[in-house]
Motif scaffolding. Structure first.
Motif, PDB file in Angstrom:
ATOM      1  N   HIS A 159      -1.008  -0.958   4.644  1.00 41.57           N
ATOM      2  CA  HIS A 159       0.147  -0.070   4.713  1.00 41.57           C
ATOM      3  C   HIS A 159      -0.308   1.369   4.440  1.00 41.57           C
ATOM      4  O   HIS A 159      -1.129   1.607   3.538  1.00 41.57           O
ATOM      5  N   VAL A 218       0.907   3.756   2.869  1.00 38.01           N
ATOM      6  CA  VAL A 218       1.195   4.314   1.547  1.00 38.01           C
ATOM      7  C   VAL A 218      -0.049   4.309   0.667  1.00 38.01           C
ATOM      8  O   VAL A 218      -0.245   5.218  -0.152  1.00 38.01           O
ATOM      9  N   TRP A 219      -0.937   3.323   0.870  1.00 37.32           N
ATOM     10  CA  TRP A 219      -2.144   3.251   0.035  1.00 37.32           C
ATOM     11  C   TRP A 219      -3.138   4.353   0.413  1.00 37.32           C
ATOM     12  O   TRP A 219      -3.856   4.851  -0.467  1.00 37.32           O
ATOM     13  N   THR A 269      -2.228   7.308   1.428  1.00 37.31           N
ATOM     14  CA  THR A 269      -1.637   8.507   0.827  1.00 37.31           C
ATOM     15  C   THR A 269      -1.967   8.583  -0.658  1.00 37.31           C
ATOM     16  O   THR A 269      -2.378   9.637  -1.171  1.00 37.31           O
ATOM     17  N   ILE A 270      -1.799   7.467  -1.362  1.00 35.93           N
ATOM     18  CA  ILE A 270      -2.097   7.432  -2.795  1.00 35.93           C
ATOM     19  C   ILE A 270      -3.576   7.698  -3.039  1.00 35.93           C
ATOM     20  O   ILE A 270      -3.944   8.493  -3.921  1.00 35.93           O
ATOM     21  N   ILE A 277       7.332   0.883  -5.130  1.00 32.60           N
ATOM     22  CA  ILE A 277       6.489   0.650  -3.951  1.00 32.60           C
ATOM     23  C   ILE A 277       6.052  -0.807  -3.895  1.00 32.60           C
ATOM     24  O   ILE A 277       6.103  -1.454  -2.838  1.00 32.60           O
TER      25      ILE A 277
END
Length: 291
Positions: free
Chosen positions: A82, A84-85, A87-88, A193
């Motif tokens: 995904h 989001v990982w 981005t983190i 999340i």
């Protein structure tokens, strides 16, 4: 040794030493049938996994903050691909780079520790100078033999067994002399999340930062975590008993992880989770039901 280990790190963690293939080989040779590679703020390891007879649960260990303290939260059964990982990982990497430079300045100027920057850049060509690598370079330099901050990190001394990671906790953790602040996401945010991916959420090595603070632990549990990493290489027998009782009282899953890194923690081996047989079987049953 346990046959399950849900907390280990690959080269995709700043302080990890082993490649994914090496971790899988160690697990196979050690008869560990289920693992989770929980890298710091990264899921890149899961792009490297090929065919293996080891059951690998996709996971991540995310830095976060709660009540003005820093914590590590573990998420299992996530979607490692995904966005989001990514981005983190990118956000934390940029913050780590800036914090590392500030930390290095304190270590050199306020603690008087000499650092060979050529050696450090060779260890960390990405420009992220985390505490463990700084310590590794510092201990290798004769110029630091008499530095009082490093005396207990020599072989045979208090921190001689795992000097690199102990250097972080002694001098670079929150509230310590060489702490360089990073604004991590809140624990509430990362739990949200994880929830969106139907993850199993566990608080990593709580003995390191909760430190048996009843109210703090109750506040964290109230956020809706699913488990506690009761069995950790970090924990003393007394801490294991404390967190085991808390998990039972709140109907939380008791998780287990060695937090294996390689040379950063040379005395820790994969499978060193301290989990007794019955609790291990209960964890295995839970994981099978989840998967």
């Amino acid at each position: 040794m346990n046959s399950i280990d849900l907390h280990m790190h690959s080269i995709y963690s700043l302080d990890g030493e082993k490649t994914v293939d090496e971790l899988l080989a160690i697990a196979h040779e050690s008869h560990i049938h289920t693992i989770a590679i929980a890298d710091h703020n990264s899921t890149l390891a899961y792009r490297d996994i090929k065919n293996t007879d080891v059951n690998v649960i996709p996971a991540i260990e995310v830095d976060c903050s709660f009540h003005d303290k820093d914590f590590h939260i573990l998420g299992y059964f996530i979607d490692p691909f995904h966005p989001v990982w990514d981005t983190i990982r990118n956000n934390v990497s940029e913050m780590e780079k800036k914090a590392g430079l500030k930390r290095l300045e304190i270590i050199q100027n306020e603690m008087g520790i000499k650092i060979d920057m050529d050696k450090l850049k060779e260890l960390r060509p990405n420009g992220i100078y985390e505490a463990e690598s700084v310590c590794e370079v510092a201990l290798s330099m004769p110029e630091n033999d008499d530095n009082p901050y490093l005396l207990e990190f020599r072989p045979g001394k208090k921190h001689g067994v795992s000097p690199y990671v102990d250097f972080f906790w002694e001098y670079c953790a929150k509230g310590k002399i060489a702490y360089s602040p990073i604004e991590f996401m809140s624990m509430e945010e990362i739990i949200q999340i994880f929830r969106s991916q139907n993850a199993f959420i566990s608080l990593a090595h709580p003995g390191n930062n909760v430190k048996e603070d009843d109210q703090l632990l109750e506040d964290i549990i109230s956020l809706g975590i699913d488990g506690l990493e009761v069995y950790s290489s970090y924990h003393s027998f007394e801490q294991i008993e404390y967190y085991r009782n808390k998990a039972l009282a709140h109907n939380l899953v008791m998780s287990a992880g060695s937090d294996y890194h390689g040379k950063t923690k040379p005395h820790i081996h994969m499978g060193d989770c301290q989990m007794p047989f019955n609790d291990e079987q209960n964890l295995i049953t839970y994981l099978k039901e989840r998967s």
